[in-house]
Design an enzyme around this catalytic site. Structure first.
Site, PDB file in Angstrom:
ATOM      1  N   ARG A   1      37.417  33.600  35.187  1.00  0.00           N
ATOM      2  CA  ARG A   1      38.292  33.052  36.227  1.00  0.00           C
ATOM      3  C   ARG A   1      38.848  34.137  37.139  1.00  0.00           C
ATOM      4  NH1 ARG A   1      40.202  29.986  31.741  1.00  0.00           N
ATOM      5  NH2 ARG A   1      39.967  27.717  31.951  1.00  0.00           N
TER       6      ARG A   1
ATOM      7  N   ARG B   1      42.981  44.921  30.312  1.00  0.00           N
ATOM      8  CA  ARG B   1      43.774  45.497  29.237  1.00  0.00           C
ATOM      9  C   ARG B   1      43.568  47.002  29.271  1.00  0.00           C
ATOM     10  NH1 ARG B   1      46.716  41.858  29.214  1.00  0.00           N
ATOM     11  NH2 ARG B   1      47.141  40.348  27.553  1.00  0.00           N
TER      12      ARG B   1
ATOM     13  N   HIS C   1      52.460  46.990  35.024  1.00  0.00           N
ATOM     14  CA  HIS C   1      51.956  45.712  34.520  1.00  0.00           C
ATOM     15  C   HIS C   1      52.554  44.542  35.312  1.00  0.00           C
ATOM     16  CE1 HIS C   1      49.926  43.977  30.720  1.00  0.00           C
ATOM     17  NE2 HIS C   1      49.894  43.077  31.684  1.00  0.00           N
TER      18      HIS C   1
ATOM     19  N   ILE D   1      42.875  45.773  35.826  1.00  0.00           N
ATOM     20  CA  ILE D   1      43.921  44.753  35.713  1.00  0.00           C
ATOM     21  C   ILE D   1      43.698  43.917  34.456  1.00  0.00           C
ATOM     22  CG2 ILE D   1      44.590  44.591  38.139  1.00  0.00           C
ATOM     23  CD1 ILE D   1      42.064  42.180  36.639  1.00  0.00           C
TER      24      ILE D   1
ATOM     25  N   SER E   1      28.057  40.891  33.607  1.00  0.00           N
ATOM     26  CA  SER E   1      28.448  39.736  32.817  1.00  0.00           C
ATOM     27  C   SER E   1      27.317  39.371  31.868  1.00  0.00           C
ATOM     28  CB  SER E   1      28.767  38.556  33.735  1.00  0.00           C
ATOM     29  OG  SER E   1      29.127  37.410  32.999  1.00  0.00           O
TER      30      SER E   1
ATOM     31  N   GLU F   1      50.124  51.532  26.393  1.00  0.00           N
ATOM     32  CA  GLU F   1      51.266  50.947  27.082  1.00  0.00           C
ATOM     33  C   GLU F   1      52.421  50.663  26.122  1.00  0.00           C
ATOM     34  OE1 GLU F   1      51.769  46.839  29.658  1.00  0.00           O
ATOM     35  OE2 GLU F   1      49.882  47.929  29.816  1.00  0.00           O
TER      36      GLU F   1
END
Length: 316
Positions: free
Chosen positions: A156, A236, A283, A234, A177, A265
């Site tokens: 998405r 993990r 984040h 954007i 992909s 993080e």
């Protein structure tokens, strides 16, 4: 009465929807401690956790017969929850897909523009008070329009980024992909990530965090990138091998990077913070009030459906 725990403060529009239960909203903004994780499973019927609330296999092992029957995660990513261990303990896990898609794609575009056009560096330059004024060769960056973007993961969020790049900036789209996607715009699928990295101007990580995607973008992938290429993450933090990225940026082997997430993080290495050719955001992927409300309401819907004996809308 049914006891429900929300592990972090959420907008009032979310918490007010959970009527008719004994609701606890934890005031602390940091993740649950080891003790709190175990208490959440043993003392509540439903828990609404989020990023960093590490419901690991060890936590489930310590609470072999949990009172909690559902972990309704606030967020689409749930790699902080061991879903296999949860299932074995009879605990349903849900998430909030869809609500985060556009907001996260917007942050990807923000990072792409900031990195390519050196916006963070320029803003610091002006704030320093040493900017001498405009001249024709000052802070030359990469013009994004008409370039090629390579998206790692075409779910998405990846598709939302691709649409923005293609229709908004006239960019060619490539993607890595497992399966070929049916898209409304031209896009080239790659089965070899290093090959794609060498063919694009901007490489965007948009895959879920998992054991399979850990360090997916490593030293060899970074080495394959073009000298003027930019890396955007954007997804993990541990999808990118942080040490290898720091080395590539220090050596100026790539054009720059834009990061919204980090491998350890919230720790961000001093070596990364010292670099001018990387944009660092805290984040912010879904940090818009209406988005956070929508995410929270999706999580509440999952809890309420479960407590009513129905199948939650977003079981993982």
């Amino acid at each position: 009465m049914t006891k429900v725990l929300i592990t972090r403060p959420l907008p009032e529009a979310v918490t007010s929807r959970l009527g008719g239960v004994d609701l606890t909203v934890r005031s602390e903004t940091l993740p649950l401690t080891a003790t709190e994780l175990r208490a959440a499973l043993s003392e509540y019927d439903a828990v609404l956790p989020t990023l960093g609330d590490a419901f690991s296999a060890e936590v489930f092992a310590d609470v072999p017969a949990p009172r909690c029957r559902i972990l309704a995660n606030f967020g689409v990513g749930y790699n902080h929850i061991d879903a296999t261990a949860a299932k074995a303990a009879g605990v349903t896990v849900t998430n909030t897909p869809g609500a985060v898609t556009d907001a996260t794609a917007d942050i990807a575009m923000t990072l792409m523009l900031m990195s390519a056009r050196r916006a963070g560096e320029g803003e610091r330059f002006v704030r320093s008070g040493t900017w001498p004024g405009w001249h024709p060769t000052q802070m030359l960056g990469l013009h994004l329009t008409g370039k090629t973007v390579g998206i790692v993961g075409m779910g998405r969020i990846g598709q939302a980024i691709a649409r923005r790049c293609h229709y908004g900036f006239g960019m060619d789209v490539a993607y890595f992909s497992r399966s070929e996607k049916t898209l409304a715009y031209p896009a080239q699928q790659y089965s070899d990530l290093k090959q794609m990295a060498g063919q694009v101007d901007v490489l965007v990580a948009a895959v879920p965090g998992s054991a399979q995607t850990y360090h997916l973008i490593d030293g060899p992938v970074l080495d394959a990138m073009r000298p003027n290429g930019h890396l955007i993450n954007i997804s993990r933090g541990d999808v990118v091998e942080e040490a290898a990225l720091i080395a590539a940026l220090q050596d100026r082997r790539i054009g720059g990077a834009g990061l919204d997430v980090y491998e350890f993080e919230p720790k961000v290495p001093a070596a990364l913070r010292a670099l001018d050719n990387v944009v660092l955001l805290p984040h912010l992927g879904t940090s818009a009030l209406e988005v956070r409300i929508e995410m929270g309401l999706m999580a509440v819907d999952n809890i309420q459906a479960f407590l009513a004996g129905k199948a939650p809308p977003n079981v993982v």
